[in-house]
Design a protein around this motif. Sequence first.
Motif, PDB file in Angstrom:
ATOM      1  N   GLY A 234     -14.953  -9.038  12.400  1.00 39.45           N
ATOM      2  CA  GLY A 234     -15.866  -8.348  11.633  1.00 39.45           C
ATOM      3  C   GLY A 234     -16.148  -7.057  12.376  1.00 39.45           C
ATOM      4  N   PRO A 235     -16.958  -6.063  12.029  1.00 40.54           N
ATOM      5  CA  PRO A 235     -17.139  -4.847  12.650  1.00 40.54           C
ATOM      6  C   PRO A 235     -17.775  -5.068  14.239  1.00 40.54           C
ATOM      7  CG  PRO A 235     -17.729  -4.846  10.172  1.00 40.54           C
ATOM      8  CD  PRO A 235     -17.315  -6.378  10.809  1.00 40.54           C
ATOM      9  N   ARG A 236     -18.602  -5.786  14.323  1.00 36.56           N
ATOM     10  CA  ARG A 236     -19.209  -5.900  15.565  1.00 36.56           C
ATOM     11  C   ARG A 236     -18.335  -6.431  16.546  1.00 36.56           C
ATOM     12  NH1 ARG A 236     -25.226  -8.194  15.281  1.00 36.56           N
ATOM     13  NH2 ARG A 236     -25.050  -7.578  17.628  1.00 36.56           N
ATOM     14  N   ALA A 237     -17.545  -7.510  15.841  1.00 34.90           N
ATOM     15  CA  ALA A 237     -16.616  -8.095  17.013  1.00 34.90           C
ATOM     16  C   ALA A 237     -15.344  -7.250  17.374  1.00 34.90           C
ATOM     17  CB  ALA A 237     -16.116  -9.314  16.326  1.00 34.90           C
ATOM     18  N   LEU A 238     -15.065  -6.281  16.527  1.00 35.86           N
ATOM     19  CA  LEU A 238     -14.170  -5.622  16.556  1.00 35.86           C
ATOM     20  C   LEU A 238     -14.453  -4.321  17.680  1.00 35.86           C
ATOM     21  CD1 LEU A 238     -12.356  -5.026  13.177  1.00 35.86           C
ATOM     22  CD2 LEU A 238     -11.628  -6.509  15.118  1.00 35.86           C
ATOM     23  N   LEU A 239     -15.620  -3.924  17.449  1.00 39.85           N
ATOM     24  CA  LEU A 239     -16.392  -3.015  18.574  1.00 39.85           C
ATOM     25  C   LEU A 239     -16.313  -3.644  20.040  1.00 39.85           C
ATOM     26  CD1 LEU A 239     -19.055  -1.333  16.537  1.00 39.85           C
ATOM     27  CD2 LEU A 239     -16.902  -0.257  17.244  1.00 39.85           C
ATOM     28  N   GLY A 240     -16.463  -4.839  20.096  1.00 33.64           N
ATOM     29  CA  GLY A 240     -16.837  -5.705  21.102  1.00 33.64           C
ATOM     30  C   GLY A 240     -15.360  -5.575  21.666  1.00 33.64           C
ATOM     31  N   TYR A 241     -14.362  -6.121  20.953  1.00 34.45           N
ATOM     32  CA  TYR A 241     -12.754  -6.125  21.506  1.00 34.45           C
ATOM     33  C   TYR A 241     -12.495  -5.059  21.972  1.00 34.45           C
ATOM     34  CZ  TYR A 241     -12.474 -10.517  19.219  1.00 34.45           C
ATOM     35  OH  TYR A 241     -12.694 -12.060  18.538  1.00 34.45           O
ATOM     36  N   LEU A 242     -12.741  -3.803  21.341  1.00 35.50           N
ATOM     37  CA  LEU A 242     -12.398  -2.473  21.696  1.00 35.50           C
ATOM     38  C   LEU A 242     -12.822  -2.112  23.132  1.00 35.50           C
ATOM     39  CD1 LEU A 242     -10.692   0.069  20.971  1.00 35.50           C
ATOM     40  CD2 LEU A 242     -12.625   0.870  19.888  1.00 35.50           C
ATOM     41  N   ARG A 243     -14.356  -2.246  23.198  1.00 35.28           N
ATOM     42  CA  ARG A 243     -15.080  -1.958  24.546  1.00 35.28           C
ATOM     43  C   ARG A 243     -14.641  -2.888  25.475  1.00 35.28           C
ATOM     44  NH1 ARG A 243     -19.089  -4.883  27.051  1.00 35.28           N
ATOM     45  NH2 ARG A 243     -19.171  -6.378  25.135  1.00 35.28           N
ATOM     46  N   ILE A 244     -14.075  -4.305  25.478  1.00 34.11           N
ATOM     47  CA  ILE A 244     -13.294  -4.914  26.519  1.00 34.11           C
ATOM     48  C   ILE A 244     -12.029  -4.814  26.511  1.00 34.11           C
ATOM     49  CG2 ILE A 244     -12.980  -7.187  27.521  1.00 34.11           C
ATOM     50  CD1 ILE A 244     -15.420  -8.100  25.595  1.00 34.11           C
ATOM     51  N   GLY A 245     -11.293  -4.626  25.556  1.00 33.38           N
ATOM     52  CA  GLY A 245      -9.784  -4.638  25.629  1.00 33.38           C
ATOM     53  C   GLY A 245      -9.149  -3.470  25.380  1.00 33.38           C
ATOM     54  N   TRP A 246      -9.938  -2.229  25.600  1.00 34.15           N
ATOM     55  CA  TRP A 246      -9.356  -0.917  25.432  1.00 34.15           C
ATOM     56  C   TRP A 246      -7.987  -0.519  26.640  1.00 34.15           C
ATOM     57  CZ3 TRP A 246      -8.912   2.309  29.639  1.00 34.15           C
ATOM     58  CH2 TRP A 246      -9.804   2.085  30.675  1.00 34.15           C
ATOM     59  N   PRO A 247      -8.123  -1.304  27.702  1.00 36.61           N
ATOM     60  CA  PRO A 247      -6.883  -1.027  28.724  1.00 36.61           C
ATOM     61  C   PRO A 247      -5.680  -1.383  27.939  1.00 36.61           C
ATOM     62  CG  PRO A 247      -8.840  -2.103  29.815  1.00 36.61           C
ATOM     63  CD  PRO A 247      -9.283  -2.008  28.496  1.00 36.61           C
ATOM     64  N   LEU A 248      -5.682  -2.329  26.964  1.00 33.11           N
ATOM     65  CA  LEU A 248      -4.426  -2.626  26.376  1.00 33.11           C
ATOM     66  C   LEU A 248      -3.620  -1.239  25.846  1.00 33.11           C
ATOM     67  CD1 LEU A 248      -5.190  -5.913  24.532  1.00 33.11           C
ATOM     68  CD2 LEU A 248      -3.786  -5.522  26.637  1.00 33.11           C
ATOM     69  N   LEU A 249      -4.404  -0.273  25.686  1.00 30.88           N
ATOM     70  CA  LEU A 249      -3.750   1.018  25.085  1.00 30.88           C
ATOM     71  C   LEU A 249      -2.895   1.574  26.210  1.00 30.88           C
ATOM     72  CD1 LEU A 249      -7.081   2.619  23.437  1.00 30.88           C
ATOM     73  CD2 LEU A 249      -5.248   1.309  22.335  1.00 30.88           C
ATOM     74  N   LEU A 250      -3.153   1.052  27.252  1.00 31.79           N
ATOM     75  CA  LEU A 250      -2.010   1.504  28.265  1.00 31.79           C
ATOM     76  C   LEU A 250      -0.734   1.101  28.155  1.00 31.79           C
ATOM     77  CD1 LEU A 250      -4.315   1.250  31.307  1.00 31.79           C
ATOM     78  CD2 LEU A 250      -3.914   3.198  30.431  1.00 31.79           C
ATOM     79  N   LEU A 251      -0.411   0.198  27.411  1.00 34.26           N
ATOM     80  CA  LEU A 251       0.910  -0.438  27.061  1.00 34.26           C
ATOM     81  C   LEU A 251       1.659   0.645  26.051  1.00 34.26           C
ATOM     82  CD1 LEU A 251      -0.548  -3.233  27.881  1.00 34.26           C
ATOM     83  CD2 LEU A 251       1.477  -4.214  26.811  1.00 34.26           C
ATOM     84  N   PRO A 252       1.207   1.088  24.967  1.00 25.55           N
ATOM     85  CA  PRO A 252       1.815   2.113  24.409  1.00 25.55           C
ATOM     86  C   PRO A 252       1.816   3.234  25.126  1.00 25.55           C
ATOM     87  CG  PRO A 252      -0.144   1.661  23.472  1.00 25.55           C
ATOM     88  CD  PRO A 252       0.127   0.603  24.302  1.00 25.55           C
ATOM     89  N   ALA A 253       0.809   3.692  26.194  1.00 26.74           N
ATOM     90  CA  ALA A 253       0.921   4.977  26.814  1.00 26.74           C
ATOM     91  C   ALA A 253       2.161   4.947  27.891  1.00 26.74           C
ATOM     92  CB  ALA A 253      -0.365   4.914  27.569  1.00 26.74           C
ATOM     93  N   GLY A 254       2.288   3.563  28.248  1.00 29.52           N
ATOM     94  CA  GLY A 254       3.578   3.472  29.440  1.00 29.52           C
ATOM     95  C   GLY A 254       4.842   3.771  28.570  1.00 29.52           C
ATOM     96  N   TRP A 255       5.364   3.374  27.425  1.00 27.04           N
ATOM     97  CA  TRP A 255       6.316   3.621  26.683  1.00 27.04           C
ATOM     98  C   TRP A 255       6.056   5.061  26.279  1.00 27.04           C
ATOM     99  CZ3 TRP A 255      10.800   2.011  26.515  1.00 27.04           C
ATOM    100  CH2 TRP A 255      11.954   2.495  25.734  1.00 27.04           C
ATOM    101  N   PHE A 256       5.092   5.587  25.851  1.00 22.84           N
ATOM    102  CA  PHE A 256       5.175   7.231  25.726  1.00 22.84           C
ATOM    103  C   PHE A 256       5.327   8.088  26.611  1.00 22.84           C
ATOM    104  CE2 PHE A 256       2.631  11.223  25.220  1.00 22.84           C
ATOM    105  CZ  PHE A 256       3.303  11.512  24.124  1.00 22.84           C
TER     106      PHE A 256
END
Length: 399
Positions: A234-256
């Motif tokens: 759901g929208p609120r849950a997804l926002l919560g995941y993004l707030r907590i799990g945003w460091p996972l974006l560092l994985l594609p940043a590593g390959w980039f």
Amino acid sequence: MTARVAGAAHAGVRVARRVPAPWPYVIGLFVGAKVLLTLLGLLILHAWDGIPGAPPPDETLMWTQQREISGHRWISFWFAWDALLYLRLSELPLTGRPWNDFGFPLLYPFLARPVGALLGGDNALALLLISNVAFLLALWYGYRLAEVLLGGADAARRFTRYLVLLPTAFLFQAALTESLFVCLALAAFYYAEGRRWLLVGVLGYFLAMSRSVGLLVALPLALVLLRQHDWRLGPRALLGYLRIGWPLLLLPAGWFTFMAFCRWRGGDWFAYQHAQQTGWGIEVQNPVPVLLGGLAGEPRDAARVAFAVAVLAVLAAGFRRREVAYVVYGVLMVLVPLSMGPPVYKSLLRYLLAVFPVALVLARWARRATVDVWLTATLAVVQGALFALWLSYWTHMII
């Protein structure tokens, strides 16, 4: 003299007791594996000397290159094919002439540059040091992760022991990326279970730069995050995941980051892909036909692919809902290499070593002492046979 020896032994016991768990067990397992494989390797090489046809013609070049690395066989036999390319990458100048060596992600060989400088310019020794330190840390993180997932010290000991006994686990000590990749993966999952997501992202950044498949580990790590929040959507849950799990974006940043290096030194963001196509004939394709084709192919390919099928079968048989992230990780580690096409057959046994969740399943199955003994003995024999193939210069069966 006897009193002095007894006193020294007693002091050693006191020091060992002060070392926090699980380091005594982990270090003992590491040292035991190191000593056993070194002695076994030297024995096999001595027995193989002078036998007609050894090494085979297509391995002669590698044998010559090993001797150039070191006159000590217990060092040189850890270098084979890809390890020699990593050594080359660790020594190439970063500036000046055009760079054409984009076939491998560069974290492992680039780590050897500063370590090699500290060792007086011996980058070969630096590669081995990095691999073995990463192997030791992988055992520690594996122990800690198994405590969380399996519960208790006994299960954690079984997991780390089976990690050392996986069919090609001797490659953890070789000048290859396996120990570094598995160490980073285990550490990332351990901190993910502890909800320390910034650390997960930092480790994932380097994981993605160690091997191309590291980028995809973001998916099973995201599944750990979902499970921790009861799979809410759901929208609120997804926002919560993004707030907590945003460091996972560092994985594609590593390959980039690696792609950016390709662009900087080669003028092409996809220079790595083109290098793999030209050098090894790798084309991304459906892994299922590749797997089926391998099973129906020549005996060596069929044997390699049979190991992959066995890994998938163990993962499926040991599936538990709480561990869905680890099953997904394991399946990715099998199917992604197969998506490279038939050229991957030669290195498939090596790539399967990344599937550490197999050891989790085996550790759970081996709760009974009888099963544990038989499973340990079987894995030891299989690894010993594959280690003999590695050392008898038929390394293309492994890598």
